[in-house]
Design a protein around this motif. Structure first.
Motif, mmCIF file in Angstrom:
data_model
loop_
_atom_site.group_PDB
_atom_site.id
_atom_site.type_symbol
_atom_site.label_atom_id
_atom_site.label_comp_id
_atom_site.label_asym_id
_atom_site.label_seq_id
_atom_site.Cartn_x
_atom_site.Cartn_y
_atom_site.Cartn_z
ATOM 1 N N LEU A 235 0.818 -1.293 -0.197
ATOM 2 C CA LEU A 235 0.208 0.127 -0.148
ATOM 3 C C LEU A 235 0.919 1.128 -0.203
ATOM 4 O O LEU A 235 1.072 2.350 -0.647
ATOM 5 N N MET A 236 2.485 0.959 0.490
ATOM 6 C CA MET A 236 3.078 2.467 0.656
ATOM 7 C C MET A 236 3.645 3.069 -0.829
ATOM 8 O O MET A 236 3.547 3.305 -1.049
ATOM 9 N N ALA A 237 3.885 1.366 -1.273
ATOM 10 C CA ALA A 237 4.038 2.335 -2.793
ATOM 11 C C ALA A 237 3.615 2.500 -3.609
ATOM 12 O O ALA A 237 3.286 3.370 -4.515
ATOM 13 N N ARG A 238 1.891 1.655 -3.370
ATOM 14 C CA ARG A 238 1.045 2.507 -4.246
ATOM 15 C C ARG A 238 0.931 4.146 -3.986
ATOM 16 O O ARG A 238 0.363 4.967 -4.349
ATOM 17 N N MET A 239 0.513 4.188 -2.895
ATOM 18 C CA MET A 239 0.774 5.889 -2.293
ATOM 19 C C MET A 239 1.627 6.713 -2.417
ATOM 20 O O MET A 239 1.085 7.927 -2.674
ATOM 21 N N ILE A 240 3.147 5.936 -2.355
ATOM 22 C CA ILE A 240 3.524 7.252 -2.660
ATOM 23 C C ILE A 240 4.298 7.619 -3.845
ATOM 24 O O ILE A 240 4.549 8.809 -3.779
ATOM 25 N N VAL A 241 3.400 6.549 -4.868
ATOM 26 C CA VAL A 241 3.189 7.007 -6.032
ATOM 27 C C VAL A 241 2.141 7.487 -6.170
ATOM 28 O O VAL A 241 2.452 9.149 -7.171
ATOM 29 N N ALA A 242 1.045 8.089 -5.341
ATOM 30 C CA ALA A 242 -0.036 9.010 -6.259
ATOM 31 C C ALA A 242 -0.028 10.599 -5.105
ATOM 32 O O ALA A 242 0.306 11.251 -5.385
ATOM 33 N N ASP A 243 0.713 9.963 -3.844
ATOM 34 C CA ASP A 243 1.102 11.385 -3.107
ATOM 35 C C ASP A 243 2.017 11.386 -1.991
ATOM 36 O O ASP A 243 1.887 11.195 -1.299
ATOM 37 N N ARG A 244 3.344 11.383 -3.269
ATOM 38 C CA ARG A 244 4.809 11.477 -2.516
ATOM 39 C C ARG A 244 4.963 12.346 -1.062
ATOM 40 O O ARG A 244 4.684 11.645 -0.441
ATOM 41 N N GLU A 245 4.149 13.427 -1.321
ATOM 42 C CA GLU A 245 4.894 14.364 -0.046
ATOM 43 C C GLU A 245 3.900 13.768 1.302
ATOM 44 O O GLU A 245 4.394 13.998 2.381
ATOM 45 N N TYR A 246 2.519 13.091 0.869
ATOM 46 C CA TYR A 246 1.476 12.995 1.946
ATOM 47 C C TYR A 246 2.526 11.484 2.741
ATOM 48 O O TYR A 246 1.904 11.763 4.251
ATOM 49 N N VAL A 247 2.809 10.699 1.832
ATOM 50 C CA VAL A 247 2.853 9.661 2.723
ATOM 51 C C VAL A 247 5.015 9.663 3.010
ATOM 52 O O VAL A 247 4.807 9.071 4.126
ATOM 53 N N MET A 248 5.443 10.703 2.495
ATOM 54 C CA MET A 248 6.709 10.873 2.961
ATOM 55 C C MET A 248 6.457 11.629 4.949
ATOM 56 O O MET A 248 7.605 11.358 6.046
ATOM 57 N N SER A 299 14.968 7.436 -12.873
ATOM 58 C CA SER A 299 13.411 7.889 -12.849
ATOM 59 C C SER A 299 13.165 7.468 -14.426
ATOM 60 O O SER A 299 12.236 6.690 -14.065
ATOM 61 N N THR A 300 14.637 7.068 -14.956
ATOM 62 C CA THR A 300 14.256 6.002 -16.523
ATOM 63 C C THR A 300 13.253 4.686 -15.876
ATOM 64 O O THR A 300 12.615 4.587 -17.166
ATOM 65 N N TYR A 301 13.691 4.527 -15.113
ATOM 66 C CA TYR A 301 13.037 2.784 -15.400
ATOM 67 C C TYR A 301 13.070 2.417 -13.506
ATOM 68 O O TYR A 301 12.882 1.264 -13.193
ATOM 69 N N GLU A 302 12.878 3.862 -12.830
ATOM 70 C CA GLU A 302 11.850 3.353 -11.540
ATOM 71 C C GLU A 302 11.226 4.836 -11.193
ATOM 72 O O GLU A 302 11.437 5.991 -11.248
ATOM 73 N N ILE A 303 9.665 3.931 -11.106
ATOM 74 C CA ILE A 303 8.430 4.761 -10.113
ATOM 75 C C ILE A 303 8.791 5.019 -8.496
ATOM 76 O O ILE A 303 8.397 5.735 -8.146
ATOM 77 N N ILE A 304 9.479 4.564 -8.325
ATOM 78 C CA ILE A 304 9.657 4.534 -6.893
ATOM 79 C C ILE A 304 11.263 4.913 -6.373
ATOM 80 O O ILE A 304 11.931 3.658 -7.061
ATOM 81 N N ASN A 305 11.277 5.349 -5.320
ATOM 82 C CA ASN A 305 13.305 6.006 -5.212
ATOM 83 C C ASN A 305 13.185 5.102 -4.102
ATOM 84 O O ASN A 305 12.705 5.709 -3.365
ATOM 85 N N PRO A 306 14.620 4.029 -4.177
ATOM 86 C CA PRO A 306 14.489 2.921 -3.094
ATOM 87 C C PRO A 306 14.311 4.115 -1.757
ATOM 88 O O PRO A 306 14.571 3.222 -0.984
ATOM 89 N N ALA A 307 15.560 5.263 -2.079
ATOM 90 C CA ALA A 307 16.122 5.734 -1.159
ATOM 91 C C ALA A 307 14.885 6.325 -0.032
ATOM 92 O O ALA A 307 15.306 6.966 0.974
ATOM 93 N N ASP A 308 13.902 6.620 -0.664
ATOM 94 C CA ASP A 308 12.810 6.874 0.554
ATOM 95 C C ASP A 308 12.410 6.140 1.378
ATOM 96 O O ASP A 308 11.474 6.160 2.510
#
Ligand code: HCA
Ligand code: CU
Length: 380
Positions: A235-248, A299-308
């Motif tokens: 769910l975190m994976a899905r939501m960080i893509v939708a609203d990174r600021e809120y999730v972070m 970002s070319t092949y990653e929708i999520i930044n692993p560092a997050d």
């Protein structure tokens, strides 16, 4: 999708997972970890289930966590009387409303269900405790019955109503339609609970939020009955893509891996290789085309930044599909100064070896032997 809340049910739904057994110290460890992560609610097994479950529930309520503590009971006065004495902040009440459950499980009809629900809700409310009313197997229940009972309990003042896909049959579009309809009927919050039998648990949670749901049930690694429910990490994976600021801003994402390890160990399972974010290969890039682009710009092949999430990416560099950019990057990491011609020659040799025996290449890589271009450099 904004401002969704998590009802973390590892200590309730998760206890229904085949391998799960949590003693009190383990429950406390998990509850504290989830609280630290930032979940809004922690749901516990019914105190009516066993004497130890009741004692554990009381003990966790006394920890003084930031997260609100819920317990989960059948829609029955006997259970409600026990639940309100445990010190919980809220009670999640559930009863089956599908014809399957009405006929083959509890044997009660809608009139009986509605009357009992009203009695239980009023009783819990009189103790100034949050109350949620949910149907079980909502997607195989009669829509008119559902809307009618939800409208009734909304009027008497429940905090939330719940929709549960108990058997994991719902598709995202069905979820959207039902929640959208319900949103027009009740004014209280809407909680949703999705089983993952057909692989839709995360997508369904997301669709529910899009349609106006406010709360999502999760468990760590998705553990629960059968193959479980919406996983917290997924769910975190899905939501960080939708609203990174809120999730972070809301969740301590870098703690996810530790929580998953804790629960995986407690229930004696491995983290799946393809797990969201924390799986062995979740941020491994292998093909030459992908590696080159990733090295230029992740970002070319990653929708999520692993560092997050406190994770790191890995560029695979020893296969028949390896490209010379990966070799160059690895050489630079090792502090080797080579020309482009040398990288390319080295790549050609690796590909040739990998065509025969991929494992041999890996072994060579590890021992760092026998790559002619490198030997030349070392001795130069
Ligand atoms: C169960 C019931 C439940 C309840 C969900 C909820 C389900 O299996 O015991 O109360 O939100 O999946 O229907 O987990
Ligand atoms: Cu469930």
């Amino acid at each position: 999708v904004n401002n969704f809340k998590i009802i973390e049910s590892t200590l309730r739904e998760g206890e229904q997972f085949a391998n799960a057994f949590f003693d009190l110290p383990k429950k406390i460890e998990i509850a504290k970890a989830l609280d630290d992560f930032g979940v809004d609610y922690i749901e516990l097994t019914s105190p009516a289930a066993s004497e130890q479950s009741r004692a554990d529930c009381e003990a966790i309520c006394k920890l003084g966590l930031k997260a609100k503590i819920l317990t989960h009971i059948r829609c029955h006065m006997d259970d409600a009387r026990i639940a309100v004495k445990t010190g919980v902040d809220g009670v999640d009440v559930v009863i089956g409303t599908s014809s399957y459950l009405m006929e083959h499980s509890h044997g009660k009809d809608m009139t009986y269900i509605t009357n009992t629900a009203i009695e239980v809700i009023n009783y819990v409310k009189s103790h100034n405790i949050e109350i949620r009313f949910s149907s079980e197997d909502s997607f195989r229940s009669n829509l008119v019955d559902l809307l009618s009972i939800y409208s009734t309990v909304d009027k008497i003042g429940v905090n939330r109503v719940g929709i549960a896909d108990t058997v994991g049959c719902a598709s995202p579009r069905q979820v959207y339609d039902l929640i959208r309809t319900l949103r027009g009927v009740v004014s209280c919050d809407i909680e949703t609970h999705f089983h993952n039998d057909t692989g839709c648990a995360i997508a369904n949670a997301y669709c529910a939020l899009e349609a106006g749901a406010t709360h999502i049930d999760t468990s760590v690694l998705g553990i629960g009955e059968r193959n479980g429910i919406t996983p917290l990490g997924g769910l975190m994976a899905r939501m960080i893509v939708a609203d990174r600021e809120y999730v972070m801003g809301k969740y301590k994402l870098h703690k996810l891996k530790d929580i998953e390890d804790l629960v995986a160990q407690a229930v004696e399972v491995n983290i799946p290789f393809n797990n969201y974010i924390t799986g062995y290969s979740a941020f491994t890039h292998k093909s030459g085309v992908h590696a080159k682009a990733i090295l230029n710009n992740p970002s070319t092949y990653e929708i999520i930044n692993p560092a997050d999430f406190g994770m790191t990416r890995y560029i695979h560099f020893a296969s028949r599909i390896t490209g010379w950019n990966a070799i160059k990057s690895r050489a630079v990491q090792l502090g080797l100064d080579m020309t482009d011609e040398q990288y390319k020659a080295c790549t050609a040799q690796i590909k040739q070896l990998a065509d025969i025996r991929p494992r041999a290449v890996l072994a060579q890589k590890e021992k760092e032997i026998d790559i002619p271009e490198k030997r030349e450099l070392d001795t130069a």
